[in-house]
Design a protein around this motif. Sequence first.
Motif: not given
Length: 161
Positions: A63, A67-71, A122-123, A126-127
């Motif tokens: 991630p 697309y990064g991590h879930r927020d 979130n995208h 994401a995650g």
Amino acid sequence: MNIAENKVVTLDYTLTDDAGSVIDSSQDGSFTYLHGSNNIIAGLEKALEGRTVGDEFEVAIQPDDAYGHRDQAKVAIVPRAAFPADIDLEVGMQFHAEGPQGQAMAVMIAGVDGDDITVDGNHPLAGERLTFHVKVLDVRSATLEEIHHGHVHGPGGHHHH
Ligand code: ZN
């Protein structure tokens, strides 16, 4: 010619998640991007660096490089009245909303419970750890104009009107 900054790369790919489900795929040579301009996710760009035509490989991207991590701060419950009355709200629907600073953001409906609608900004990926199966079809030097614009022109690329 090897893939490096300011090269235009054409590739076929299949993107799968950890469960092996295909999320996205391009197999007709229509996907093209300008290397080194953040047009594709960082992890994939890194994996393509130095490759050449005919190379075929698989890469798993964490991630942080996708697309990064879930927020959880991007998940909220809003009243039904915030949505158009004439739409049947269903999980998975996407809307454009205004973020806390007035910026446009895409949100997805994650839950419908009477008057409480859960939205998730979130995208969707994401995650997720993403696996790309990639085949490099073409590598060419970008034109000066493409480098200035930061994207590819012509077939498969950006078209100006
Ligand atoms: Zn352009």
